[in-house]
Write an enzyme that holds these catalytic residues in place. Structure first.
Site, PDB file in Angstrom:
ATOM      1  N   GLY A  12       0.789  -1.185  -0.008  1.00 36.29           N
ATOM      2  CA  GLY A  12      -0.013   0.027  -0.053  1.00 36.29           C
ATOM      3  C   GLY A  12       0.860   1.290  -0.060  1.00 36.29           C
ATOM      4  O   GLY A  12       2.297   1.172   0.049  1.00 36.29           O
ATOM      5  N   ASP A  13      -0.021   2.417  -0.375  1.00 40.43           N
ATOM      6  CA  ASP A  13       0.898   3.838  -0.285  1.00 40.43           C
ATOM      7  C   ASP A  13       1.933   3.887  -1.066  1.00 40.43           C
ATOM      8  O   ASP A  13       2.905   4.819  -0.947  1.00 40.43           O
ATOM      9  CB  ASP A  13       1.474   3.980   1.184  1.00 40.43           C
ATOM     10  CG  ASP A  13       0.172   3.686   2.125  1.00 40.43           C
ATOM     11  OD1 ASP A  13      -1.048   4.331   1.945  1.00 40.43           O
ATOM     12  OD2 ASP A  13       0.461   3.308   3.247  1.00 40.43           O
ATOM     13  N   LYS A  16      -0.855   5.317  -5.542  1.00 43.63           N
ATOM     14  CA  LYS A  16      -1.579   4.861  -6.746  1.00 43.63           C
ATOM     15  C   LYS A  16      -2.236   6.104  -7.569  1.00 43.63           C
ATOM     16  O   LYS A  16      -2.470   6.174  -8.932  1.00 43.63           O
ATOM     17  CB  LYS A  16      -2.609   4.102  -6.174  1.00 43.63           C
ATOM     18  CG  LYS A  16      -2.106   2.702  -5.916  1.00 43.63           C
ATOM     19  CD  LYS A  16      -2.799   1.690  -5.085  1.00 43.63           C
ATOM     20  CE  LYS A  16      -3.309   1.960  -3.883  1.00 43.63           C
ATOM     21  NZ  LYS A  16      -2.327   1.716  -2.704  1.00 43.63           N
ATOM     22  N   GLY A  40      -6.000   5.529   1.980  1.00 42.18           N
ATOM     23  CA  GLY A  40      -5.680   6.931   2.116  1.00 42.18           C
ATOM     24  C   GLY A  40      -4.724   7.237   1.045  1.00 42.18           C
ATOM     25  O   GLY A  40      -3.802   6.908   0.603  1.00 42.18           O
ATOM     26  N   GLN A 223      -5.490  -0.297  -1.047  1.00 43.17           N
ATOM     27  CA  GLN A 223      -4.441  -1.460  -0.544  1.00 43.17           C
ATOM     28  C   GLN A 223      -3.604  -1.740  -1.651  1.00 43.17           C
ATOM     29  O   GLN A 223      -3.355  -1.045  -2.569  1.00 43.17           O
ATOM     30  CB  GLN A 223      -5.290  -2.401   0.067  1.00 43.17           C
ATOM     31  CG  GLN A 223      -5.717  -1.839   1.412  1.00 43.17           C
ATOM     32  CD  GLN A 223      -7.540  -1.257   1.293  1.00 43.17           C
ATOM     33  OE1 GLN A 223      -7.943  -1.930   0.453  1.00 43.17           O
ATOM     34  NE2 GLN A 223      -7.569   0.135   1.753  1.00 43.17           N
ATOM     35  N   VAL A 413       9.169  11.431  -9.749  1.00 43.44           N
ATOM     36  CA  VAL A 413      10.328  11.756  -9.331  1.00 43.44           C
ATOM     37  C   VAL A 413      10.154  12.865  -8.269  1.00 43.44           C
ATOM     38  O   VAL A 413      10.824  13.875  -7.861  1.00 43.44           O
ATOM     39  CB  VAL A 413      11.180  12.398 -10.534  1.00 43.44           C
ATOM     40  CG1 VAL A 413      12.043  11.271 -11.251  1.00 43.44           C
ATOM     41  CG2 VAL A 413      10.310  13.412 -11.356  1.00 43.44           C
TER      42      VAL A 413
HETATM   43  P1  GDP Z   1      -1.726   5.401  -2.168  1.00 50.35           P
HETATM   44  O1  GDP Z   1      -2.217   4.851  -0.905  1.00 50.35           O
HETATM   45  O2  GDP Z   1      -1.060   4.534  -3.086  1.00 50.35           O
HETATM   46  O3  GDP Z   1      -2.695   6.278  -2.802  1.00 50.35           O
HETATM   47  O4  GDP Z   1      -0.540   6.372  -1.891  1.00 50.35           O
HETATM   48  P2  GDP Z   1      -0.504   7.596  -0.602  1.00 50.35           P
HETATM   49  O5  GDP Z   1      -1.173   8.595  -1.051  1.00 50.35           O
HETATM   50  O6  GDP Z   1      -0.810   7.069   0.687  1.00 50.35           O
HETATM   51  O7  GDP Z   1       1.149   7.661  -0.381  1.00 50.35           O
HETATM   52  C1  GDP Z   1       2.154   8.130  -1.484  1.00 50.35           C
HETATM   53  C2  GDP Z   1       2.486   9.660  -0.919  1.00 50.35           C
HETATM   54  O8  GDP Z   1       3.544   9.644  -1.802  1.00 50.35           O
HETATM   55  C3  GDP Z   1       1.562  10.617  -1.151  1.00 50.35           C
HETATM   56  O9  GDP Z   1       1.939  11.527  -0.179  1.00 50.35           O
HETATM   57  C4  GDP Z   1       2.044  11.281  -2.667  1.00 50.35           C
HETATM   58  O10 GDP Z   1       2.163  12.583  -2.669  1.00 50.35           O
HETATM   59  C5  GDP Z   1       3.539  10.868  -2.775  1.00 50.35           C
HETATM   60  N1  GDP Z   1       4.276  10.641  -3.916  1.00 50.35           N
HETATM   61  C6  GDP Z   1       3.544   9.764  -4.970  1.00 50.35           C
HETATM   62  N2  GDP Z   1       4.450  10.009  -5.952  1.00 50.35           N
HETATM   63  C7  GDP Z   1       5.633  10.568  -5.348  1.00 50.35           C
HETATM   64  C8  GDP Z   1       7.059  10.694  -6.089  1.00 50.35           C
HETATM   65  O11 GDP Z   1       7.394  10.329  -7.121  1.00 50.35           O
HETATM   66  N3  GDP Z   1       7.899  11.416  -5.318  1.00 50.35           N
HETATM   67  C9  GDP Z   1       7.669  11.648  -3.993  1.00 50.35           C
HETATM   68  N4  GDP Z   1       8.543  12.066  -3.443  1.00 50.35           N
HETATM   69  N5  GDP Z   1       6.372  11.553  -3.328  1.00 50.35           N
HETATM   70  C10 GDP Z   1       5.394  11.059  -4.177  1.00 50.35           C
HETATM   71  P1  IMO Z   2      -3.790   2.561   0.664  1.00 51.11           P
HETATM   72  O1  IMO Z   2      -5.319   2.481  -0.283  1.00 51.11           O
HETATM   73  C1  IMO Z   2      -1.511   0.770   3.900  1.00 51.11           C
HETATM   74  C2  IMO Z   2      -3.437  -2.319   6.278  1.00 51.11           C
HETATM   75  C3  IMO Z   2      -3.439  -1.789   7.787  1.00 51.11           C
HETATM   76  C4  IMO Z   2      -3.504  -2.952   8.564  1.00 51.11           C
HETATM   77  C5  IMO Z   2      -4.154  -4.185   7.546  1.00 51.11           C
HETATM   78  C6  IMO Z   2      -5.627  -4.320   7.645  1.00 51.11           C
HETATM   79  O2  IMO Z   2      -3.703   4.017   1.099  1.00 51.11           O
HETATM   80  O3  IMO Z   2      -2.711   1.789   0.110  1.00 51.11           O
HETATM   81  P2  IMO Z   2      -7.820  -2.900   7.939  1.00 51.11           P
HETATM   82  O4  IMO Z   2      -8.022  -1.748   8.551  1.00 51.11           O
HETATM   83  O5  IMO Z   2      -7.923  -2.825   6.286  1.00 51.11           O
HETATM   84  O6  IMO Z   2      -8.567  -4.179   8.280  1.00 51.11           O
HETATM   85  O7  IMO Z   2      -6.283  -3.271   8.280  1.00 51.11           O
HETATM   86  O8  IMO Z   2      -4.060  -3.410   6.289  1.00 51.11           O
HETATM   87  N1  IMO Z   2      -4.170  -1.119   5.428  1.00 51.11           N
HETATM   88  C7  IMO Z   2      -3.219  -0.427   4.650  1.00 51.11           C
HETATM   89  N2  IMO Z   2      -1.829  -0.179   4.515  1.00 51.11           N
HETATM   90  N3  IMO Z   2      -2.320   1.415   2.858  1.00 51.11           N
HETATM   91  C8  IMO Z   2      -3.641   1.229   2.899  1.00 51.11           C
HETATM   92  O9  IMO Z   2      -4.317   1.564   1.855  1.00 51.11           O
HETATM   93  C9  IMO Z   2      -3.985   0.163   3.920  1.00 51.11           C
HETATM   94  N4  IMO Z   2      -5.425  -0.133   3.952  1.00 51.11           N
HETATM   95  C10 IMO Z   2      -5.219  -0.999   5.087  1.00 51.11           C
HETATM   96  O10 IMO Z   2      -2.649  -0.990   8.203  1.00 51.11           O
HETATM   97  O11 IMO Z   2      -2.299  -3.431   8.653  1.00 51.11           O
HETATM   98 MG    MG Z   3      -2.122   5.417   0.815  1.00 55.79          MG
END
Ligand code: GDP
Ligand code: IMO
Ligand code: MG
Length: 428
Positions: A12-13, A16, A40, A223, A413
């Site tokens: 995750g994170d 996307k 998130g 996720q 980047v």
């Molecule tokens: P998601 O859950 O996959 O939608 O990702 P999140 O938003 O939780 O986390 C990704 C974070 O990385 C965000 O704060 C974005 O603004 C940041 N981000 C995305 N692409 C880049 C990148 O290429 N470089 C940097 N430094 N940050 C990035």
């Molecule tokens: P995005 O879309 C990172 C993790 C939680 C926990 C496990 C189960 O931002 O990538 P839950 O509340 O879903 O039952 O928790 O999954 N988790 C994530 N970790 N990014 C997410 O979403 C997540 N959604 C759930 O931290 O370990």
């Molecule tokens: Mg996220």
């Protein structure tokens, strides 16, 4: 025109929203097909930063029709909060479509999520506490409440009463909590019904008709692969199918309509919550990644666990999801490192293992075997073509591409919408 799936390749994170953004104006519909407000997504557009949880990040693209399909679990209060917050900032959300078959996260799901985690103590999963697991459990157990139930109180009330009968025993006798009254739950749910009604649709039909009419539909996974309930690091996973197959079951659009599967992968690895993570760092390198990458959770604010890139995980993702393209994000975060280790295989009890081990206990004590690549010091946030990247950054990307099982078509980047290097057209 095609149906395209975007999923996370790691835990995750991965960023996307960045990949969604890249497709931007070429998308007609964007679909959230799994998960709920555990997700998130942070999206930076100009000087505006948006944090979305339940709504797909594509909602920020003008002209796009956002869809929440049947595979999602919806906390209705959160839904309206997010819609109001976006409206206040001038985002047009009027075209949102919500599946009549999506399940609802209620008060008792949130409560159960928190008390069961507390009860697990040290063995807890580290959930987001949003009620995701209990809502999906009810769905599978056939005692869930669906969006369509809000429009017939004679159906809603007995369903809520039935669900609570068992849950109140649990809450009171096992967890020592107060019982939850059906009246308060029903009243709360009904209070949203009329506002929700105009958004509710047979989203499977809407999406198939859109594809028939030549529209482009983007499925945005919440996720990620390693958090998938079937293919992830069970039980340290979320409760839905975050892999590309989930886009079909979670939407009512058949797998043979999905033409591209784009996996978003970070240039290193992070994870929130408990569970195995072979390349995790507990030293100053981990601190470097956390502070340079701002690795704190968008949903819960927890510090993310950080580690090096894990090529077997990327390969596993490529295989499970049928990945056609990777979008590699956050390459800029690695700037300034002298050498960058990449996990190429694992040592499991003295045996070299090339792929993610099927046995959870093997994965728990898999020790990464690293190959090191030379780093770079130049600021890469302004690069817009592959050639503009320093030689060592290009070398790192090409090395990852070779070991990850699909081409790397774009490279993030920097956090800004424009901070991306495109190598291959994602729709080409
Ligand atoms: P998601 O859950 O996959 O939608 O990702 P999140 O938003 O939780 O986390 C990704 C974070 O990385 C965000 O704060 C974005 O603004 C940041 N981000 C995305 N692409 C880049 C990148 O290429 N470089 C940097 N430094 N940050 C990035
Ligand atoms: P995005 O879309 C990172 C993790 C939680 C926990 C496990 C189960 O931002 O990538 P839950 O509340 O879903 O039952 O928790 O999954 N988790 C994530 N970790 N990014 C997410 O979403 C997540 N959604 C759930 O931290 O370990
Ligand atoms: Mg996220």
């Amino acid at each position: 025109m095609p149906a395209i799936v975007i999923i996370g390749a790691q835990w995750g994170d991965e960023g996307k929203g960045k990949a969604t953004d890249l497709l931007g104006s070429r998308i007609d519909y964007v679909v959230k097909f799994n998960g709920g407000n555990n997700a998130g997504h942070t999206v930076v557009i100009g000087n505006q930063k948006y944090a979305l949880h339940l709504l797909p990040s594509g909602i920020l693209t003008e002209g796009v029709i956002p869809v929440i399909s049947n595979g999602v679990v919806i906390d209705i209060e959160v839904l309206f909060h997010e819609l109001e917050a976006l409206t206040a900032r001038g985002v047009d959300v009027s075209r949102l479509r919500v599946s009549a078959n999506a399940h609802i996260i209620t008060h008792y799901h949130r409560t159960l999520d928190k008390v069961t985690e507390r009860f697990l103590g040290k063995k807890q999963i580290g959930t987001t506490g949003r009620g995701i697991g209990p809502a999906y459990a009810d769905k599978i157990n056939r005692v869930g409440i669906r969006i369509q139930d809000l429009f017939d109180e004679n159906i809603l009330r007995p369903k809520v009463e039935g669900a609570l009968e068992q849950k109140n025993h649990l809450l009171v006798k096992i967890y020592n909590r107060r019982a939850i009254g059906a009246d308060e739950v029903v009243a709360d749910l009904l209070s949203y019904a009329e506002r929700l009604r105009p958004m509710v649709a047979d989203t499977g039909l809407v999406l198939n008709q859109a594809l028939d009419a030549g529209k482009t539909v983007l499925f945005e996974g919440g996720q990620a692969t390693m958090l998938d309930v079937d293919h992830g690091t069970y039980p340290f996973v979320t409760s839905s199918n975050a892999t590309s197959g989930g886009a079909a079951t979670g939407s009512g659009v058949a797998p043979n309509r999905m033409e591209r599967v784009i996996a978003v992968v970070k240039a290193y690895t992070t994870r929130v919550g408990s569970g195995p993570f072979p390349t995790e760092l507990h030293d100053e390198s981990g601190e470097f990644l956390r502070s340079h990458g701002f690795e704190w959770g968008t949903t819960t604010g927890r510090p993310r666990r950080c580690g090096w890139y894990d090529a077997p995980v990327a390969r596993y993702s490529a295989r499970i999801n049928g990945v056609t393209d990777f979008v590699l994000t956050k390459l800029d975060v690695l700037t300034g490192l002298d050498r960058i280790p990449v996990c190429v295989a694992y040592d499991v009890d003295g045996v070299r293992v090339e792929e993610v081990p099927v046995s959870q206990s093997d994965f728990h004590h898999a020790v990464p075997i690293y190959e090191e690549f030379p780093g770079w010091t130049e600021d890469i946030t302004g690069a817009r073509t592959f050639d503009e990247l320093p030689e060592n950054a290009r070398g790192y990307v090409l090395a990852l591409e070779k070991m990850s099982g699909a081409r790397i078509s774009a490279i993030g980047v920097g956090p800004d919408r424009e901070a991306i290097v495109v190598r291959h057209d994602l729709l080409g």
